[in-house]
Design an enzyme around this catalytic site. Structure first.
Site, PDB file in Angstrom:
ATOM      1  N   LYS A   1       0.856  -1.200   0.000  1.00  0.00           N
ATOM      2  CA  LYS A   1       0.000   0.000   0.000  1.00  0.00           C
ATOM      3  C   LYS A   1       0.881   1.234   0.000  1.00  0.00           C
ATOM      4  O   LYS A   1       2.015   1.193   0.476  1.00  0.00           O
ATOM      5  CB  LYS A   1      -0.888   0.022   1.249  1.00  0.00           C
TER       6      LYS A   1
ATOM      7  N   GLY B   1     -20.724   6.850   3.024  1.00  0.00           N
ATOM      8  CA  GLY B   1     -19.598   7.208   2.150  1.00  0.00           C
ATOM      9  C   GLY B   1     -20.074   7.151   0.719  1.00  0.00           C
ATOM     10  O   GLY B   1     -20.512   6.094   0.256  1.00  0.00           O
TER      11      GLY B   1
ATOM     12  N   GLY C   1     -18.399   7.954  -2.301  1.00  0.00           N
ATOM     13  CA  GLY C   1     -17.322   8.164  -3.276  1.00  0.00           C
ATOM     14  C   GLY C   1     -17.393   7.067  -4.321  1.00  0.00           C
ATOM     15  O   GLY C   1     -18.477   6.610  -4.692  1.00  0.00           O
ATOM     16  N   ASN C   2     -16.238   6.613  -4.758  1.00  0.00           N
ATOM     17  CA  ASN C   2     -16.197   5.591  -5.803  1.00  0.00           C
ATOM     18  C   ASN C   2     -16.958   4.332  -5.374  1.00  0.00           C
ATOM     19  O   ASN C   2     -17.914   3.903  -6.044  1.00  0.00           O
ATOM     20  CB  ASN C   2     -14.720   5.271  -6.108  1.00  0.00           C
TER      21      ASN C   2
ATOM     22  N   GLY D   1     -18.961   3.732  -2.723  1.00  0.00           N
ATOM     23  CA  GLY D   1     -20.329   3.945  -2.250  1.00  0.00           C
ATOM     24  C   GLY D   1     -21.322   4.264  -3.369  1.00  0.00           C
ATOM     25  O   GLY D   1     -22.452   3.762  -3.369  1.00  0.00           O
TER      26      GLY D   1
HETATM   27  P1  NAD Z   1     -13.551   8.010  -2.248  1.00  0.00           P
HETATM   28  O1  NAD Z   1     -12.545   9.027  -1.868  1.00  0.00           O
HETATM   29  O2  NAD Z   1     -13.997   7.949  -3.657  1.00  0.00           O
HETATM   30  O3  NAD Z   1     -14.861   8.175  -1.321  1.00  0.00           O
HETATM   31  C1  NAD Z   1     -14.835   8.282   0.061  1.00  0.00           C
HETATM   32  C2  NAD Z   1     -16.199   8.848   0.469  1.00  0.00           C
HETATM   33  O4  NAD Z   1     -16.344   8.760   1.877  1.00  0.00           O
HETATM   34  C3  NAD Z   1     -16.404  10.314   0.107  1.00  0.00           C
HETATM   35  O5  NAD Z   1     -17.708  10.477  -0.408  1.00  0.00           O
HETATM   36  C4  NAD Z   1     -16.304  11.039   1.458  1.00  0.00           C
HETATM   37  O6  NAD Z   1     -17.080  12.224   1.488  1.00  0.00           O
HETATM   38  C5  NAD Z   1     -16.896   9.979   2.351  1.00  0.00           C
HETATM   39  N1  NAD Z   1     -16.560  10.133   3.768  1.00  0.00           N
HETATM   40  C6  NAD Z   1     -15.396  10.472   4.347  1.00  0.00           C
HETATM   41  N2  NAD Z   1     -15.551  10.495   5.689  1.00  0.00           N
HETATM   42  C7  NAD Z   1     -16.828  10.158   5.952  1.00  0.00           C
HETATM   43  C8  NAD Z   1     -17.603  10.005   7.129  1.00  0.00           C
HETATM   44  N3  NAD Z   1     -17.071  10.195   8.326  1.00  0.00           N
HETATM   45  N4  NAD Z   1     -18.889   9.630   6.990  1.00  0.00           N
HETATM   46  C9  NAD Z   1     -19.438   9.426   5.787  1.00  0.00           C
HETATM   47  N5  NAD Z   1     -18.769   9.567   4.641  1.00  0.00           N
HETATM   48  C10 NAD Z   1     -17.493   9.932   4.722  1.00  0.00           C
HETATM   49  O7  NAD Z   1     -12.943   6.614  -1.764  1.00  0.00           O
HETATM   50  P2  NAD Z   1     -13.308   5.164  -2.262  1.00  0.00           P
HETATM   51  O8  NAD Z   1     -12.331   4.783  -3.314  1.00  0.00           O
HETATM   52  O9  NAD Z   1     -14.759   5.043  -2.497  1.00  0.00           O
HETATM   53  O10 NAD Z   1     -12.903   4.335  -0.952  1.00  0.00           O
HETATM   54  C11 NAD Z   1     -13.783   4.231   0.175  1.00  0.00           C
HETATM   55  C12 NAD Z   1     -13.325   3.068   1.028  1.00  0.00           C
HETATM   56  O11 NAD Z   1     -13.311   1.894   0.224  1.00  0.00           O
HETATM   57  C13 NAD Z   1     -11.903   3.198   1.606  1.00  0.00           C
HETATM   58  O12 NAD Z   1     -11.852   2.572   2.855  1.00  0.00           O
HETATM   59  C14 NAD Z   1     -11.070   2.449   0.606  1.00  0.00           C
HETATM   60  O13 NAD Z   1      -9.847   2.004   1.158  1.00  0.00           O
HETATM   61  C15 NAD Z   1     -12.023   1.320   0.268  1.00  0.00           C
HETATM   62  N6  NAD Z   1     -11.718   0.651  -0.979  1.00  0.00           N
HETATM   63  C16 NAD Z   1     -11.818   1.294  -2.174  1.00  0.00           C
HETATM   64  C17 NAD Z   1     -11.506   0.614  -3.344  1.00  0.00           C
HETATM   65  C18 NAD Z   1     -11.665   1.230  -4.698  1.00  0.00           C
HETATM   66  O14 NAD Z   1     -11.441   0.516  -5.698  1.00  0.00           O
HETATM   67  N7  NAD Z   1     -12.083   2.464  -4.815  1.00  0.00           N
HETATM   68  C19 NAD Z   1     -11.075  -0.712  -3.269  1.00  0.00           C
HETATM   69  C20 NAD Z   1     -11.003  -1.342  -2.033  1.00  0.00           C
HETATM   70  C21 NAD Z   1     -11.333  -0.645  -0.899  1.00  0.00           C
END
Ligand code: NAD
Length: 415
Positions: free
Chosen positions: A105, A216, A218-219, A221
């Site tokens: 990571k 959450g 983001g991507n 969610g």
């Molecule tokens: P992202 O940056 O696209 O989205 C994160 C979201 O979480 C944002 O909408 C942000 O506003 C929200 N957020 C932050 N703090 C918050 C809180 N306290 N309450 C509610 N919402 C909150 O990130 P992502 O890529 O969607 O990743 C989210 C999680 O999924 C992380 O833990 C990441 O490690 C995990 N993950 C992502 C991927 C991927 O392919 N994108 C793969 C495996 C794991």
């Protein structure tokens, strides 16, 4: 009080599995720590002309099963311990879905929301200049994670190839399609999670219009919100949140319109026809499926008693502390643990590397089919282990994943 240091939590989870597996002392100690850690201090010229110093990390946790693989996070709260924990979970993740990769990571402590596109590009290139000699298709392969995007992967690939002087598309995954990205990478994490929700629902005898909430947006969610209905055939999204708070409607919210609203306004708050809900209250809703999709430590000893979801699909990494886990298990919440539930992303990243290596690209249907097969069989292996050992799903996932990594370490003669 819950321990909120994610690396200590990752070690505590491993320790529990090590006892059941009867790991010898050396193997256990080896797996408790990263095999290699790198720290960097990156000077980056900002648009103002000022030079700012960023602290960055790359951790190669364990390479017994193959080259290390894991995303790069840009976040103001990033520390060496969050990166260590995420690198450990990557090791268990590649193992539980049985792909021939290790775990790693990267992280940069920064706030990308306050940076211009040009500043982000300079930071991405600086990160690669610092790490180029540590990376490679057969060494260590980064990918996107929180606040890093396909565009950032594209700049990083370009910097790497400029340094090395030839083409290496497989050195970074999550690239845009024209640069050798894979079909289906964008929604792979959420899609993989919903495939395992589908399998979990069968074992829990849940069917029909399952209600769900997403923490959450983001991507991970956003895709969870939209794909849940598509993959399960039906469903009712009742609440979503982002870092600014959440919105709720017991009669259902339109996921596509929410994605549009978030894109237009930058937040989920203010969505027409919905009432505000706090992040805390969203987690405690009485829903069939809860998707924690934000960051670590959302469910702790403080709120675990109030979680009412029947299935909790951890798309985020480390959303649940070990003390909360015990409470959820006691209360019958069926947890799909992070490194199983969100393994779809790294699985399609692995497909991307495979396609880059033989320079032949799959259709979207090929990707979905292969992903479904991998996720379904990983769920089956973990579920069978949980039945056999009479343990909850997280511990079962550890037993499956850690035993495979331990075996690879033994076969190599490391322990
Ligand atoms: P992202 O940056 O696209 O989205 C994160 C979201 O979480 C944002 O909408 C942000 O506003 C929200 N957020 C932050 N703090 C918050 C809180 N306290 N309450 C509610 N919402 C909150 O990130 P992502 O890529 O969607 O990743 C989210 C999680 O999924 C992380 O833990 C990441 O490690 C995990 N993950 C992502 C991927 C991927 O392919 N994108 C793969 C495996 C794991």
């Amino acid at each position: 009080m819950s321990d909120l240091n994610p690396f200590r939590n990752a070690q505590a989870q491993l320790d529990e599995a090590a006892v059941i597996l009867g790991l010898d002392k050396a193997t256990h100690e080896l797996l408790r720590w990263p095999m290699r850690e790198h720290r960097f201090t990156l000077p980056v010229r900002m648009d103002s002309g000022e030079t700012r110093i960023f602290h960055a990390y790359r951790i190669q946790y364990n390479a017994a099963r193959g080259p290390t693989k894991g995303g790069l996070r840009w976040h103001p709260d990033e520390t060496i311990d969050t990166v260590r924990a995420l690198a450990a979970w990557m090791t268990w993740k590649t193992s539980v879905v049985d792909i021939p990769l290790g775990g790693g990571k990267g992280g940069v402590t920064c706030n990308p929301k306050e940076m211009s596109e040009r500043e982000k590009e300079r930071l991405a290139r600086a990160y690669i200049r610092a790490t180029a000699d540590l990376l490679g298709v057969d060494r260590d392969v980064p990918a996107p994670d929180v606040y890093t995007t396909p565009q950032i992967m594209a700049w990083m690939l370009d910097e790497y190839e400029t340094i090395k002087g030839h083409s290496h598309p497989g050195v970074i995954t999550g690239k845009p399609l024209p640069l050798g990205g894979s079909q289906g990478r964008g929604d792979a994490t959420a899609r993989g999670g919903i495939y395992v929700v589908r399998e979990a629902a069968k074992t829990r005898k849940l069917s029909g219009d399952l209600s769900y909430a997403v923490q959450g947006f983001g991507n991970a969610g956003q895709f969870a919100a939209t794909l849940h209905k598509e993959i399960l055939g039906s469903g009712k999204l009742v609440a979503v949140s982002d870092s600014g708070g959440g919105v709720y409607n017991k009669n259902g919210l339109d996921p596509q319109k929410l994605v549009h609203h978030k894109r237009e306004t930058g937040r989920v708050g203010g969505f027409p026809g919905a009432e505000p809900i706090s992040n805390e209250a969203l987690l405690e809703l009485d829903v069939d499926v809860l998707y924690p999709s934000a960051l670590e430590n959302a469910i702790t000893g403080d709120n675990a008693e109030r979680i009412k979801a029947k299935i909790m699909c951890e798309l985020a990494n480390g959303p649940t502390t070990p003390d909360a886990d015990k409470i959820l298990h006691k209360n019958g919440v069926f947890v799909l643990p992070d490194f199983l539930a969100n393994a779809g992303g790294v699985t399609v990243s692995y497909f991307e590397q495979v396609q880059n290596t033989y320079n032949y690209y799959w259709t979207l249907e090929d990707v979905h089919q292969q992903l479904d097969r991998r996720m379904t069989s990983a769920f089956a292996a973990v579920h069978a282990m949980s039945q056999k050992q009479k343990v909850h799903m997280r511990l079962a996932a550890y037993l499956v994943a850690v035993s495979r990594v331990a075996e690879a370490c033994k076969l190599r003669g490391w322990v």
